[in-house]
Design an enzyme around this catalytic site. Structure first.
Site, PDB file in Angstrom:
ATOM      1  N   SER A 101      68.057 -19.667   7.884  1.00 46.06           N
ATOM      2  CA  SER A 101      66.979 -20.473   8.457  1.00 46.06           C
ATOM      3  C   SER A 101      65.785 -20.421   7.502  1.00 46.06           C
ATOM      4  CB  SER A 101      66.624 -19.965   9.840  1.00 46.06           C
ATOM      5  OG  SER A 101      66.145 -18.656   9.726  1.00 46.06           O
ATOM      6  N   LEU A 102      64.678 -20.998   7.931  1.00 44.77           N
ATOM      7  CA  LEU A 102      63.500 -21.063   7.071  1.00 44.77           C
ATOM      8  C   LEU A 102      62.391 -20.218   7.664  1.00 44.77           C
ATOM      9  CD1 LEU A 102      63.388 -24.915   6.435  1.00 44.77           C
ATOM     10  CD2 LEU A 102      64.051 -23.154   4.805  1.00 44.77           C
ATOM     11  N   GLU A 134      59.265 -32.564   2.517  1.00 42.68           N
ATOM     12  CA  GLU A 134      60.111 -33.459   3.316  1.00 42.68           C
ATOM     13  C   GLU A 134      59.920 -33.182   4.800  1.00 42.68           C
ATOM     14  OE1 GLU A 134      64.408 -31.712   2.696  1.00 42.68           O
ATOM     15  OE2 GLU A 134      63.361 -31.774   0.785  1.00 42.68           O
ATOM     16  N   LYS A 156      60.772 -32.108   8.563  1.00 44.03           N
ATOM     17  CA  LYS A 156      61.665 -31.164   9.219  1.00 44.03           C
ATOM     18  C   LYS A 156      62.208 -31.844  10.471  1.00 44.03           C
ATOM     19  CE  LYS A 156      62.070 -26.357  10.622  1.00 44.03           C
ATOM     20  NZ  LYS A 156      62.839 -26.571  11.827  1.00 44.03           N
ATOM     21  N   ASP A 177      64.253 -32.377  13.846  1.00 46.13           N
ATOM     22  CA  ASP A 177      64.464 -31.459  14.950  1.00 46.13           C
ATOM     23  C   ASP A 177      65.750 -31.772  15.705  1.00 46.13           C
ATOM     24  OD1 ASP A 177      63.958 -29.368  16.582  1.00 46.13           O
ATOM     25  OD2 ASP A 177      62.418 -30.352  17.782  1.00 46.13           O
ATOM     26  N   TYR A 185      70.279 -30.968   1.848  1.00 40.85           N
ATOM     27  CA  TYR A 185      70.551 -29.822   0.979  1.00 40.85           C
ATOM     28  C   TYR A 185      71.960 -29.957   0.428  1.00 40.85           C
ATOM     29  CZ  TYR A 185      70.514 -24.723  -0.092  1.00 40.85           C
ATOM     30  OH  TYR A 185      70.541 -23.490  -0.680  1.00 40.85           O
ATOM     31  N   LYS A 200      55.123 -25.851  10.580  1.00 35.31           N
ATOM     32  CA  LYS A 200      55.387 -26.461  11.889  1.00 35.31           C
ATOM     33  C   LYS A 200      54.125 -27.154  12.408  1.00 35.31           C
ATOM     34  CE  LYS A 200      58.762 -25.222  14.208  1.00 35.31           C
ATOM     35  NZ  LYS A 200      59.794 -24.284  14.505  1.00 35.31           N
ATOM     36  N   CYS A 215      61.031 -14.565  49.205  1.00 40.10           N
ATOM     37  CA  CYS A 215      61.540 -15.884  48.838  1.00 40.10           C
ATOM     38  C   CYS A 215      60.824 -16.972  49.651  1.00 40.10           C
ATOM     39  CB  CYS A 215      63.043 -15.941  49.103  1.00 40.10           C
ATOM     40  SG  CYS A 215      63.742 -17.576  48.818  1.00 40.10           S
ATOM     41  N   CYS A 257      63.525 -18.658  52.113  1.00 43.53           N
ATOM     42  CA  CYS A 257      64.204 -18.006  53.231  1.00 43.53           C
ATOM     43  C   CYS A 257      63.546 -16.715  53.674  1.00 43.53           C
ATOM     44  CB  CYS A 257      65.677 -17.769  52.886  1.00 43.53           C
ATOM     45  SG  CYS A 257      65.907 -16.545  51.602  1.00 43.53           S
ATOM     46  N   CYS A 299      66.214 -14.228  44.516  1.00 42.62           N
ATOM     47  CA  CYS A 299      66.383 -14.025  45.943  1.00 42.62           C
ATOM     48  C   CYS A 299      67.819 -13.553  46.174  1.00 42.62           C
ATOM     49  CB  CYS A 299      66.133 -15.334  46.697  1.00 42.62           C
ATOM     50  SG  CYS A 299      66.719 -15.251  48.398  1.00 42.62           S
ATOM     51  N   CYS A 331      70.297 -18.639  51.665  1.00 47.49           N
ATOM     52  CA  CYS A 331      69.110 -19.244  51.062  1.00 47.49           C
ATOM     53  C   CYS A 331      69.442 -20.693  50.647  1.00 47.49           C
ATOM     54  CB  CYS A 331      68.687 -18.406  49.865  1.00 47.49           C
ATOM     55  SG  CYS A 331      67.242 -19.040  49.031  1.00 47.49           S
TER      56      CYS A 331
HETATM   57  S1  IVH Z   1      66.453 -26.866   4.351  1.00 45.49           S
HETATM   58  C1  IVH Z   1      68.391 -22.697   3.117  1.00 45.49           C
HETATM   59  N1  IVH Z   1      65.355 -29.129   5.069  1.00 45.49           N
HETATM   60  O1  IVH Z   1      65.454 -26.423   9.985  1.00 45.49           O
HETATM   61  C2  IVH Z   1      67.525 -23.631   3.868  1.00 45.49           C
HETATM   62  N2  IVH Z   1      66.124 -27.669   6.773  1.00 45.49           N
HETATM   63  O2  IVH Z   1      64.449 -23.619  10.448  1.00 45.49           O
HETATM   64  C3  IVH Z   1      68.174 -24.872   4.266  1.00 45.49           C
HETATM   65  N3  IVH Z   1      65.856 -28.551   9.054  1.00 45.49           N
HETATM   66  O3  IVH Z   1      68.483 -24.676   9.990  1.00 45.49           O
HETATM   67  C4  IVH Z   1      67.371 -25.675   5.203  1.00 45.49           C
HETATM   68  N4  IVH Z   1      64.947 -30.476   8.462  1.00 45.49           N
HETATM   69  O4  IVH Z   1      68.566 -27.129  10.601  1.00 45.49           O
HETATM   70  C5  IVH Z   1      65.923 -27.974   5.498  1.00 45.49           C
HETATM   71  N5  IVH Z   1      64.413 -31.168   5.556  1.00 45.49           N
HETATM   72  C6  IVH Z   1      64.975 -30.053   5.970  1.00 45.49           C
HETATM   73  C7  IVH Z   1      65.189 -29.775   7.331  1.00 45.49           C
HETATM   74  C8  IVH Z   1      65.762 -28.556   7.693  1.00 45.49           C
HETATM   75  C9  IVH Z   1      65.374 -29.732   9.478  1.00 45.49           C
HETATM   76  C10 IVH Z   1      66.352 -27.496   9.947  1.00 45.49           C
HETATM   77  C11 IVH Z   1      67.668 -26.898   9.551  1.00 45.49           C
HETATM   78  C12 IVH Z   1      67.453 -25.427   9.422  1.00 45.49           C
HETATM   79  C13 IVH Z   1      66.165 -25.236  10.168  1.00 45.49           C
HETATM   80  C14 IVH Z   1      65.420 -24.061   9.598  1.00 45.49           C
END
Ligand code: IVH
Length: 699
Positions: free
Chosen positions: A80-81, A110, A112, A114, A222, A308, A402, A405, A420, A426
């Site tokens: 993850s990031l 870029e 992110k 969701d 990626y 974020k 509760c 009830c 409860c 209930c």
């Molecule tokens: S790069 C090794 N780029 O965010 C890192 N992730 O919190 C590879 N996500 O699990 C991730 N947009 O599902 C990357 N432009 C973007 C993204 C992105 C959404 C998600 C991804 C990752 C999560 C990390």
């Protein structure tokens, strides 16, 4: 033109039109023409099975065959990031990396997205594997579902590397999300809280035909591998686009922090106009050489960071805290606020989670609260302005009994929530059990949903699932019904309706006493009830809602004891003897049948004519030939579907498991068995058998 030539022609044309439509938004033909070509291709493929190709665009429509997912280990872990919420931290990120490298860096900024992440493997230009993130080390193989997503290329164009992997996000566009939730409301199914949950839930559906209807999209962000064409992430993503991947058009190379801030500021506003949900900006060191030098921490790359966006926030005054008892008895506090506009909707209620959250806020009635809506339907209170407190309001405390009830509440062990304990009396819990009873995987009572159950229960027509079978057409037609789906949708649109989670306060379902079920709707209910009398014993057993008895355990019990009386009379020892059943489940089963009100329900179900024992065919097909064997299914088969093989294993006393381990007895392998599975089976010395050999074992 031979059939083969025509098939090739249609496949190429459909792939081309798919790309024009989904990637370039520039279709050349009408939907109708596209559908006609698809139909022709499907017909030709059906008549010429020898030309089967996993990359055929015909597979985009999905299939009804239920697939359970197998787990696949990621070649490279899916990390993850690191998150940041402040511009200061963004500045630090750039500074730190420049000082580690001792040189200037370019940052690729870029969006992110969701949704839910996915890893796609291509071999020889063909999609061979699509795997979810899972725990980062291994995920679910959802290839058949991913094939239905039009923005995921099945076959690549141009000059592609032979064997490589890309990572991206699977998303459900806002429009589709709204449509899906409206449909679910109408069908009386629970709503998805946000597009992210909807996307990941959809990707894990077992029926790929339904996945195809939901119109997921994918974005690739990626590319992995050692033979990438350039040193620049940005350039490589443009290359990925040339191979046919959907790559975001909103990526930008930034030369300094100010350019990064411009990008962030622009998209914080503009993202609201995008068709899909985003929750931040990802910043990546652009040069792969620099990326490699910076490397990873245990959890995330040092060369990337997620900024974020702040969720939108509004201020409002807390008027009252009400407590809602859910279907499982868990009590949730709900803040009732002065109406306030937040991200385009009026918010009147917000979740307060649990006692600890209330205490942490030191909440008093009349407090000025900050409300946030972070991509979820349910807004939450994130803080209060103590300076504005006038000290007149009472301190908010969690209730002790509760509200439904009057039973004293208990705290869930090791958790902050209360429940409860009065399971059998209930009201919301009674309704919860009936909802379980009617669910698709249980009695599958189409046309009867939670709102219908609410209406029947409120009018004293039912107090358990069995009572449904004594309802007459007249009783149903005379029963005042609760809000219609359309009314609920309106409520969602102009209020913070809690997605079926909480009944709205002041929502007197019976006040609209004049509305009734139509004759047609009522007749449908009766016929659904009638039809459910064919539902096999194992599902009836599951429908009873015995604690800890899920689908698999219900199957085991049905196979082992063959009828309800035998299950009811089973001792703890006899129960524990059954595969997959331990002490906790055994005790729960015995408890259930000790309760006379449950015995009464069973007798009612018996006289209604439900299947309370295995059918003749089930008995005949049942054997213990595979008893004690644990079998993994892999690949595609000719004689039976995977699902049929799964049933055969189970009805012959065996166990079908998803992943190969030292405990696996056999791998039942068809065509295209995954290479990683093959390797694992070999390394653990596990015998691999084909269809013929397996069917021989059952003879
Ligand atoms: S790069 C090794 N780029 O965010 C890192 N992730 O919190 C590879 N996500 O699990 C991730 N947009 O599902 C990357 N432009 C973007 C993204 C992105 C959404 C998600 C991804 C990752 C999560 C990390």
């Amino acid at each position: 033109m031979s059939d083969k030539e025509r098939i090739d022609f249609l496949r190429n044309e459909l792939n081309r039109h798919n790309e024009l439509y989904y990637l370039e938004s520039n279709p050349e033909i009408s939907d109708y023409e596209y559908d006609m070509m698809m139909k022709e291709l499907q017909e030709l493929e059906k008549n010429n099975p020898e030309f089967y190709d996993v990359s055929s665009p015909s597979l985009r429509v999905g299939s009804d065959i239920n697939k359970s997912f197998t787990q696949v280990k990621h070649r490279y872990p899916m990390l993850s990031l690191a998150n940041t919420y402040t511009k200061e931290e963004v500045r630090d990120f750039v500074k730190k990396n420049e000082s580690l490298l001792n040189e200037k860096i370019k940052i690729c900024a870029e969006l992110k997205f969701d949704g839910t992440s996915i890893s796609l493997t291509y071999n020889d230009g063909k999609l061979v594997n699509a795997v979810t993130r899972g725990d980062g080390e291994k995920g679910d193989d959802v290839t058949s579902n991913a094939r239905t997503i039009h923005t995921i290329p099945l076959k690549l164009k141009g000059n592609y590397p032979n064997d490589f992997e890309v990572r991206g996000e699977v998303l459900l566009p806002w429009k589709e999300f709204d449509r899906l939730n409206e449909e679910r409301l109408r069908e009386e199914e629970s709503l998805f809280a946000n597009p992210r949950n909807a996307a990941s839930g959809t990707l894990k559906l077992q029926n790929s035909k339904i996945v195809a209807q939901r119109k997921l999209v994918s974005v690739v962000y990626y590319m992995l591998g050692t033979k990438l064409p350039t040193d620049s992430h940005y350039q490589n993503m443009q290359y990925a686009a040339s191979l046919g991947f959907n790559v975001s058009k909103h990526m930008q190379l930034c030369n300094n922090v100010d350019e990064i801030f411009d990008f962030i500021n622009y998209w914080d506003i503009e993202r609201k106009n995008l068709p899909v949900a985003t929750d931040g900006i990802v910043l990546k060191v652009d040069s792969l050489i620099q990326q490699e030098e910076l490397g990873f921490t245990a959890k995330s790359p040092r060369w990337a960071i997620a900024y974020k966006f702040q969720a939108e926030r509004a201020e409002s005054i807390l008027r009252e805290v009400t407590f809602h008892v859910g279907r499982t008895g868990i009590v949730t506090p709900v803040a009732n606020l002065d109406p306030v506009l937040l991200s385009g909707t009026i918010v009147k209620r917000a979740s307060l989670y649990n006692e600890d959250a209330i205490n942490a806020l030191d909440l008093h009635l009349g407090d000025v609260c900050y409300v946030e809506k972070g991509g979820e339907i349910i807004p939450k209170i994130v803080g209060i302005d103590k300076e504005k407190r006038n000290n007149a309001g009472l301190k908010v405390t969690f209730i002790k009994v509760c509200p439904e009830c009057g039973t004293p509440l208990k705290r869930v062990e090791g958790e902050a929530s209360y429940f409860c304990p009065n399971q059998s009396k209930c009201p919301p819990q009674i309704k919860g059990r009936i909802e379980h009873f009617i669910a698709r995987k249980a009695m599958n009572l189409e046309g009867i949903g939670p709102e219908t159950i609410d209406a029947f229960y409120a009018n004293g027509l039912i107090k358990n699932g069995a009572d449904l079978y004594s309802l007459t057409l007249e009783q149903i037609m005379n029963c005042p019904r609760s809000k219609t789906a359309e009314e609920k949708i309106e409520e969602i649109n102009d209020d913070s309706y809690f997605g079926g989670l909480f009944a709205a306060p002041n929502d007197d379902s019976n006040s609209s006493g004049s509305r009734r079920f139509t004759e047609l709707v009522s007749k449908k209910m009766i016929s659904a009830l009638e039809k459910s009398k064919e539902i096999p014993f194992e599902r009836v057993l599951f429908a009873l809602g015995i604690r800890f008895v899920g689908e698999t355990v219900a199957k085991r019990l049905a196979m082992a004891f063959k009828n309800i009386d035998a299950v009811a009379n089973a001792t703890i020892d006899q129960l524990i003897n059954v595969e997959d059943i331990g002490e906790r489940i055994a005790m729960s089963v015995v408890e259930y049948f000790k309760d006379l009100s449950n015995i009464e329900i069973i007798n009612q179900l018996k006289s209604a004519g439900l299947q309370m024992s295995l059918s003749q065919t089930e008995l005949e097909n049942h054997s213990e030939k595979l008893k004690g064997l644990s079998i993994v299914i892999s690949g595609t088969f000719e004689k039976h579907s995977r699902d049929e093989y799964k049933k055969l294993i189970e009805s012959n006393g065996g166990k079908n498991t998803g992943s190969i381990s030292a405990k696996t007895s056999y791998v039942l392998a068809g065509d295209n068995m995954g290479p990683s599975k093959l390797e694992k089976a070999h390394s653990l010395n596990i015998p691999i058998i084909n269809e013929e050999k397996f069917l021989d074992m059952l003879k």
